[in-house]
Design a protein around this motif. Structure first.
Motif, mmCIF file in Angstrom:
data_model
loop_
_atom_site.group_PDB
_atom_site.id
_atom_site.type_symbol
_atom_site.label_atom_id
_atom_site.label_comp_id
_atom_site.label_asym_id
_atom_site.label_seq_id
_atom_site.Cartn_x
_atom_site.Cartn_y
_atom_site.Cartn_z
ATOM 1 N N ASP A 38 0.882 -1.192 -0.129
ATOM 2 C CA ASP A 38 -0.080 -0.012 -0.116
ATOM 3 C C ASP A 38 0.829 1.250 -0.019
ATOM 4 N N THR A 40 0.032 5.059 0.939
ATOM 5 C CA THR A 40 -0.027 6.055 2.052
ATOM 6 C C THR A 40 0.040 5.190 3.289
ATOM 7 N N ASP A 234 -1.332 -0.696 5.834
ATOM 8 C CA ASP A 234 -1.748 -0.095 7.261
ATOM 9 C C ASP A 234 -3.090 -0.407 7.976
ATOM 10 N N ILE A 236 -5.797 1.173 6.698
ATOM 11 C CA ILE A 236 -6.877 2.284 6.377
ATOM 12 C C ILE A 236 -7.155 1.818 4.913
ATOM 13 N N ASP A 238 -7.407 -0.920 3.386
ATOM 14 C CA ASP A 238 -6.936 -2.037 2.712
ATOM 15 C C ASP A 238 -6.892 -3.345 3.359
#
Ligand code: ADP
Ligand code: MG
Length: 289
Positions: A38, A40, A234, A236, A238
């Motif tokens: 991922d 970000t 993280d 968020i 995903d």
């Protein structure tokens, strides 16, 4: 695979801050040939800040965007709100608020329709962004995420936000490549920004413009192609993608969702631990055979 050897391996991992939630993940990790990151909050620190404002009335663009983002939990929105507060701009509440996942925000402020988000959001609302396309592109070439601001269905400006790479990202990618593992970046951000950042960390392949709900399908497709896939995220946006991979690897500072979903949880926020986990798996499995 003797259960004892696996238990020893899991214990070694734990000592190094690599929590492996079951011997089967340790067994599986040596077979990985693809690691999907991922962007970000995983490759980057996930603390973006506003770098550029484009448009006739920059302060008004920032003010409207910040009011729009006040109710947003997205790191991009938080960056915009912080920038406005730092400038001492007063932020009232919008009259109406709607977050569109993977696209942006749609609000009413002082009777005006305000949209803040990407090209997809503007397209969906029939807004012509012609005059801002060149600015968007050059910001994106620099690895920044540029968001458009439209007022009453007319593009009024753009705000760019940049995030810093984690110190460990490039090294982790280099080491994975040395192990013969393909690295991929998966992101909802646009392709130009994603590629600029991928270039900085040495990732060869980028899958961009992916809506939050589609990330999981991208992982399933890679697996259907025969790849053995770890998804590093993280949590968020995903968490379903983490769950859909052969091994979900949740990074330290990430969300609780990630920690619950991940087969491996990295306690430290250091991506080189992805490599360390794979090495541990290879060493453990060698001993077993
Ligand atoms: P990522 O995969 O990087 O976590 P997201 O799927 O959350 O990205 O978002 C994808 C894109 O949608 C962002 O790059 C941005 O252009 C737009 N977007 C999402 N949320 C917002 C928001 N709150 N404000 C403005 N734009 C947004
Ligand atoms: Mg993320």
């Amino acid at each position: 695979a003797t259960p004892t050897a696996l238990m020893v391996g899991v214990g070694k991992g734990a000592e190094a801050g690599i929590l492996i939630r079951g011997g089967e993940y340790l067994e599986r990790a040596q077979a990985l040939n693809t690691v999907v990151f991922d962007k970000t909050g995983t490759l980057t620190k996930g603390e973006p800040s506003v770098t550029d404002i484009v448009g006739e009335n920059k302060e008004e663009i920032l003010r409207l965007a910040a009011i729009a983002e006040k109710g947003s939990e997205h790191p991009l929105g938080e960056a915009i709100v912080r920038a406005a507060r730092d400038k001492g701009i007063l932020l009232k509440d919008p009259e109406k608020f709607e977050a569109v996942p993977g696209q942006g925000i749609s609000v009413t402020i002082e009777g005006k329709d305000v949209l803040v988000g990407n090209r997809r959001l503007m397209q969906a609302n029939g807004i012509d962004i012609g005059g801002f396309e060149d600015s968007l592109r050059s910001l994106e070439e620099e690895g920044k995420t540029a968001m458009l601001v439209a007022v009453n269905k007319k593009a009024a400006g753009a705000i760019a936000v940049a995030d810093t790479l984690k110190e460990s990202s490039a090294e982790a990618v280099t080491e994975l490549k040395k192990l013969g593992i393909e690295t991929i970046m998966l992101t909802g951000d646009n392709e130009r920004t994603a590629k600029a950042i991928a270039r900085q960390v040495g990732i060869d392949r980028v899958i961009a413009n992916v809506l939050p709900g589609e990330k999981e399908n991208v992982i399933k497709k890679l697996r259907a192609e025969g790849k053995v896939v770890a998804m590093v995220g993280d949590g968020i946006n995903d968490a379903p993608a983490l769950a859909a991979s052969d091994i979900g690897i949740a990074v330290g500072s990430g969300s609780d969702v990630a920690k619950e979903t991940g087969g491996i949880v990295l306690i430290r926020d250091d991506l080189r631990d992805v490599v360390a986990g794979i090495m541990l798996s290879r060493a453990t499995m060698r001993k077993i055979k």
